[in-house]
Scaffold this active site. Structure first.
Site, PDB file in Angstrom:
ATOM      1  N   GLY A 186       0.833  -1.198   0.000  1.00 41.87           N
ATOM      2  CA  GLY A 186       0.000   0.000   0.000  1.00 41.87           C
ATOM      3  C   GLY A 186       0.867   1.247   0.000  1.00 41.87           C
ATOM      4  N   CYS A 189       5.153  -6.152   1.774  1.00 35.80           N
ATOM      5  CA  CYS A 189       5.487  -4.732   1.849  1.00 35.80           C
ATOM      6  C   CYS A 189       4.708  -4.058   2.996  1.00 35.80           C
ATOM      7  CB  CYS A 189       5.244  -4.058   0.501  1.00 35.80           C
ATOM      8  SG  CYS A 189       6.058  -2.450   0.355  1.00 35.80           S
ATOM      9  N   TYR A 190       3.691  -3.257   2.686  1.00 35.98           N
ATOM     10  CA  TYR A 190       2.891  -2.638   3.742  1.00 35.98           C
ATOM     11  C   TYR A 190       2.315  -3.711   4.664  1.00 35.98           C
ATOM     12  CZ  TYR A 190      -0.754   0.202   6.003  1.00 35.98           C
ATOM     13  OH  TYR A 190      -1.550   0.833   6.927  1.00 35.98           O
ATOM     14  N   HIS A 215       8.209  -7.339  -3.320  1.00 38.14           N
ATOM     15  CA  HIS A 215       6.987  -7.718  -4.043  1.00 38.14           C
ATOM     16  C   HIS A 215       7.222  -8.977  -4.889  1.00 38.14           C
ATOM     17  CE1 HIS A 215       4.408  -4.215  -3.182  1.00 38.14           C
ATOM     18  NE2 HIS A 215       5.551  -3.547  -3.090  1.00 38.14           N
ATOM     19  N   GLU A 263       5.079 -10.742  -6.343  1.00 37.52           N
ATOM     20  CA  GLU A 263       4.067 -10.876  -7.401  1.00 37.52           C
ATOM     21  C   GLU A 263       4.480 -10.259  -8.724  1.00 37.52           C
ATOM     22  OE1 GLU A 263       2.806  -7.128  -5.054  1.00 37.52           O
ATOM     23  OE2 GLU A 263       3.921  -8.987  -4.734  1.00 37.52           O
ATOM     24  N   SER A 273     -19.605  -6.217 -28.555  1.00 36.52           N
ATOM     25  CA  SER A 273     -18.695  -5.283 -29.206  1.00 36.52           C
ATOM     26  C   SER A 273     -17.921  -5.969 -30.316  1.00 36.52           C
ATOM     27  CB  SER A 273     -17.703  -4.727 -28.172  1.00 36.52           C
ATOM     28  OG  SER A 273     -16.815  -5.747 -27.751  1.00 36.52           O
ATOM     29  N   GLY A 274     -17.908  -7.311 -30.289  1.00 36.01           N
ATOM     30  CA  GLY A 274     -17.109  -8.065 -31.242  1.00 36.01           C
ATOM     31  C   GLY A 274     -15.762  -8.447 -30.668  1.00 36.01           C
ATOM     32  N   GLY A 275     -15.434  -7.912 -29.482  1.00 34.76           N
ATOM     33  CA  GLY A 275     -14.173  -8.232 -28.836  1.00 34.76           C
ATOM     34  C   GLY A 275     -14.247  -9.515 -28.037  1.00 34.76           C
ATOM     35  N   VAL A 276     -13.126  -9.867 -27.411  1.00 39.54           N
ATOM     36  CA  VAL A 276     -13.017 -11.124 -26.671  1.00 39.54           C
ATOM     37  C   VAL A 276     -13.999 -11.157 -25.499  1.00 39.54           C
ATOM     38  CG1 VAL A 276     -11.470 -12.587 -25.319  1.00 39.54           C
ATOM     39  CG2 VAL A 276     -10.584 -11.322 -27.284  1.00 39.54           C
ATOM     40  N   ASP A 277     -14.033 -10.090 -24.716  1.00 42.89           N
ATOM     41  CA  ASP A 277     -14.787 -10.109 -23.459  1.00 42.89           C
ATOM     42  C   ASP A 277     -16.282 -10.306 -23.669  1.00 42.89           C
ATOM     43  OD1 ASP A 277     -12.259  -9.447 -22.573  1.00 42.89           O
ATOM     44  OD2 ASP A 277     -12.718  -7.314 -22.413  1.00 42.89           O
ATOM     45  N   SER A 278     -16.887  -9.456 -24.502  1.00 41.20           N
ATOM     46  CA  SER A 278     -18.333  -9.568 -24.703  1.00 41.20           C
ATOM     47  C   SER A 278     -18.689 -10.857 -25.435  1.00 41.20           C
ATOM     48  CB  SER A 278     -18.874  -8.350 -25.469  1.00 41.20           C
ATOM     49  OG  SER A 278     -18.350  -8.283 -26.771  1.00 41.20           O
ATOM     50  N   SER A 279     -17.807 -11.326 -26.318  1.00 42.87           N
ATOM     51  CA  SER A 279     -18.085 -12.567 -27.059  1.00 42.87           C
ATOM     52  C   SER A 279     -18.088 -13.769 -26.125  1.00 42.87           C
ATOM     53  CB  SER A 279     -17.046 -12.762 -28.168  1.00 42.87           C
ATOM     54  OG  SER A 279     -17.081 -11.704 -29.095  1.00 42.87           O
ATOM     55  N   LYS A 306      -7.806 -10.797 -18.542  1.00 35.11           N
ATOM     56  CA  LYS A 306      -7.958 -11.075 -19.973  1.00 35.11           C
ATOM     57  C   LYS A 306      -7.440 -12.465 -20.357  1.00 35.11           C
ATOM     58  CE  LYS A 306      -8.837  -8.312 -22.863  1.00 35.11           C
ATOM     59  NZ  LYS A 306     -10.074  -7.905 -23.564  1.00 35.11           N
TER      60      LYS A 306
END
Length: 537
Positions: A64, A91-92, A177, A179, A232-238, A393
Site C-alpha cells: 500500500g 510490503c505494507y 513484491h 508478485e 462489441s465483437g471483442g473477446v470479453d463480450s463474445s 484477460k
C-alpha cells in the site's frame, strides 16, 4: 458479499487478499490463480466475518502507498492476525503485522525503490527451494526496526530487513513484491505459501468456472427470464455471450450497436462473425448518428465515456422493450413480484475494468471510468449479469478456448468500450472519425502483415488535435498529426511500449501519410504504463 465470489469460494480452495491500496494487488490475485487456486480481493476494511465467510485457506496482506503510522493509514481488523490461518504480508502488509503485534516501524534511513538483492538468512517453508540470494523488486520508504515478540528476521538486503516470520503463529511477511515479474523466484515463493503452507488445492479450473457460471446464470435469470447482451465483437463480450447462451440458449438476444466510433467496416464484420461462427441471435442497431449527435462539441475524456455509456444503455433499453413486448405478445414473458418484465443485460466487464474505474476493492485511486462500470446511469432499467467480472484477460481467453471458440475471436486485441472516441483527442466529428478509421486500418494491416499482431497487447492509431505544416508534391499542407501506440502486457494492468522494427514503422508512416487524407505527420508513443495509460484518454 458478491454472490459469484461466494459461490466460487464455497466450491474451491480460496485465498483471500486484503487490499491496502497497492498498484500490484491484482497481480497477487493473478499469480495465485496461475496455480489454479481461486483468489479473492477484498478491501482491507472488509469485516472479519466477510473474510471468514469465504472459508479461506490463507490470507495475503497486500502492499500500500501509506505509512502505518499515518493518521489515515488503511487498516484491517487486527483480529485477522489471530485467526490461526496462514498469513503472508507483502510490503505494507509486513509493516501492518509488525505495527499491530507490538513491533516498531520507522521511516527507513535508505528508501528502496526498484531492484534489490536479498540474502536469505533462514530457509523456512516460505523460502523452500529458493537459492541463498535472489533479485527482487522493492517499493518502500519505511522499515521494521523492532520485531514483535516471537518473530525472527529471515532475509535482508544490504540496507534493510527483507522478511520476517513466526512459524508458530503461522505468519510470514516479506518487504519486497514477489508478485511482480521483476522479482526472481517470486512465483515459487507464492506457490510455497499457497500450496505448501496453506494446503490449497489447484481445483479452480476453466471447466469449473464454466460449470459454476452456467449454473449461476440459469438460477439468476430463472426458467423464463430473458437477457440481452451488448456485443462489441471483442473477446470479453463474445465470451460472456457464449457463456450466457450456454446457460439460457435462445432466451439470450445479442445487440450489436454501431456507436459511430467503430473501426473501419466493423459493423458488418462483427455481425457476420457472431452469427456464423458463434451461432448467436444478433440484432444490429445502426445508431451512429445518434451517438455522434450526443458527442458533438464534447472534448473532456470522462464526459465522452459517460455519454457513450449512457447512450449504450438507452439503446439497450429501447431494444429490450421491443423484445419484451414481442415476448408478451407471445405470452412467454416472465414478471417479478411488482409485475415488471424480467430482463437482464449481459456485459463483458473484466477485473481491470472494475479496479481502474472505482475503488470498490480497496483504497486505490480511480484512474478513469470504464463505460461498463463507471458510466452506467443510476436509473438503468435492466439488471446486470457480468459473468467475467472477476477475471483477467488471459483467463477469459482460456475460458473461451474451453468453450470451443475460434482463435480469430479470442486473439483479438482489446478495443475500448467507447471505441475511437477515446482515440480522437478533442472533439468527435464524422470527418475526424473517418480519418482515424483509415489510419487505424493501416496500423492493423501492417502489424498483422509483419506477424506481430498476437505478440502485442494492443496496437492502434490516435488522432491528435494538432495540425502541422507539411509538403506534398511541392504543395504546402496543414493537416493532423497521428500517433501510433503499440504495447506489450500480460493483463493490461501494466504495459511496456513495444520496440517495433523500424521497417514496420516506416511502412505504417508512409502509408498513412500517402493514403489517409487529413494526416501529414506520424509520431510513435514510447510511454509505458505506468506512468501513462494504454489509451490516450
Amino acid at each position: 458479499m458478491d454472490s459469484q465470489i461466494a459461490a466460487d469460494a464455497a466450491s474451491t480452495s480460496t485465498i483471500v487478499i486484503l487490499d491496502f491500496g497497492s498498484q500490484y494487488t491484482q497481480l497477487i490475485a493473478r499469480r495465485i490463480r496461475e496455480f489454479n487456486v481461486f483468489s479473492v480481493v477484498l478491501p482491507c476494511t472488509a469485516p472479519l466475518s466477510d473474510v471468514l465467510a469465504l472459508n479461506p485457506k490463507g490470507i495475503v496482506l497486500s502492499g500500500g502507498p501509506c505509512s502505518v503510522y499515518d493518521a489515515d493509514a488503511p487498516a484491517a481488523d487486527p483480529k485477522v492476525l489471530a485467526t490461526g490461518l496462514p498469513i503472508l504480508g507483502i510490503c505494507y502488509g509486513l509493516q501492518f503485522i509488525t505495527h499491530h503485534l507490538g513491533g516498531k516501524v520507522h521511516p527507513a534511513d535508505k528508501r528502496e525503490y526498484g531492484h534489490a538483492r536479498v540474502q536469505i538468512a533462514s530457509h523456512n517453508r516460505l523460502f523452500a527451494g529458493l537459492p541463498q540470494e535472489i533479485n527482487v523488486w522493492m517499493s518502500h520508504g519505511d522499515s521494521a526496526v523492532n520485531l514483535p515478540e516471537g518473530f525472527t528476521q529471515t532475509a535482508q538486503t544490504s540496507s534493510a530487513l527483507a522478511s520476517i516470520a513466526n512459524e508458530e503463529k503461522r505468519i510470514w511477511a516479506v518487504q519486497f513484491h514477489p508478485e511482480v515479474n521483476h522479482s526472481e523466484k517470486g512465483s515459487e515463493l507464492l506457490r510455497n505459501f499457497v500450496i505448501d503452507i496453506c494446503g490449497a488445492k489447484p481445483d479452480w479450473t476453466p471447466e469449473h468456472f464454466i460449470q459454476s457460471t452456467v449454473e449461476r446464470v440459469r438460477a439468476q435469470v430463472g426458467p423464463k427470464g430473458h437477457a440481452i447482451c451488448g456485443l462489441s465483437g471483442g473477446v470479453d463480450s463474445s465470451v460472456a455471450a457464449v457463456l450466457v447462451h450456454k446457460a439460457i440458449g435462445d432466451r439470450l438476444t445479442c445487440i450489436f450497436v454501431n456507436n459511430g466510433v467503430l473501426r473501419k467496416d466493423e459493423f458488418a464484420k462483427v455481425q457476420a462473425t457472431m452469427r456464423e461462427k458463434l451461432g448467436l441471435k444478433v440484432i444490429a442497431v445502426d445508431a451512429g448518428k445518434r451517438f455522434l449527435s450526443r458527442l458533438s462539441g464534447i472534448t473532456d475524456p470522462e464526459a465522452k465515456r459517460k455519454i457513450i455509456g449512457n447512450e449504450f444503455i438507452a439503446v439497450f433499453d429501447d431494444e429490450a422493450e421491443k423484445i419484451l413486448k414481442d415476448l408478451e405478445t407471445k405470452g412467454v414473458a416472465e414478471h417479478d413480484a411488482e409485475g415488471n418484465e424480467v430482463a437482464w443485460l449481459v456485459q463483458g466487464t473484466l477485473y481491470p475494468d472494475v479496479i481502474e474505474s472505482s475503488s470498490v476493492k480497496g483504497p486505490s485511486q480511480t484512474i478513469k471510468s470504464h463505460h461498463n462500470v463507471g458510466g452506467l446511469p443510476e436509473n438503468m432499467k435492466l439488471k446486470l449479469i457480468e459473468p467475467l467480472r472477476d477475471l483477467f484477460k488471459d483467463e477469459v481467453r482460456r475460458i473461451g478456448r474451453d468453450l470451443g471458440m475460434p482463435e480469430e475471436i479470442l486473439e483479438r486485441q482489446p478495443f475500448p468500450g467507447p471505441g475511437l472516441a477515446v482515440r480522437i483527442l478533442g472533439e468527435i466529428t464524422p470527418e475526424r472519425v473517418a480519418i482515424l478509421q483509415e489510419a487505424d486500418a493501416v496500423v492493423v494491416e501492417e502489424i498483422k502483415a509483419a506477424g506481430l499482431y498476437r505478440q502485442l497487447w494492443q496496437s492502434f492509431a490516435v488522432l491528435l488535435p494538432v495540425k502541422t505544416v507539411g509538403v506534398m508534391g511541392d504543395q504546402r499542407t496543414y493537416a493532423y498529426t497521428c500517433a501510433i501506440r503499440a504495447v506489450t502486457s500480460e493483463d493490461g494492468m501494466t504495459a511496456d511500449w513495444a520496440p517495433l522494427p523500424y521497417e514496420v514503422l516506416k511502412t505504417i508512416s508512409s502509408r498513412i501519410v500517402n493514403e489517409v487524407r487529413g494526416i501529414n505527420r506520424v509520431v510513435y508513443d514510447i510511454t509505458s504504463k505506468p506512468p501513462g495509460t494504454i489509451e490516450w484518454e
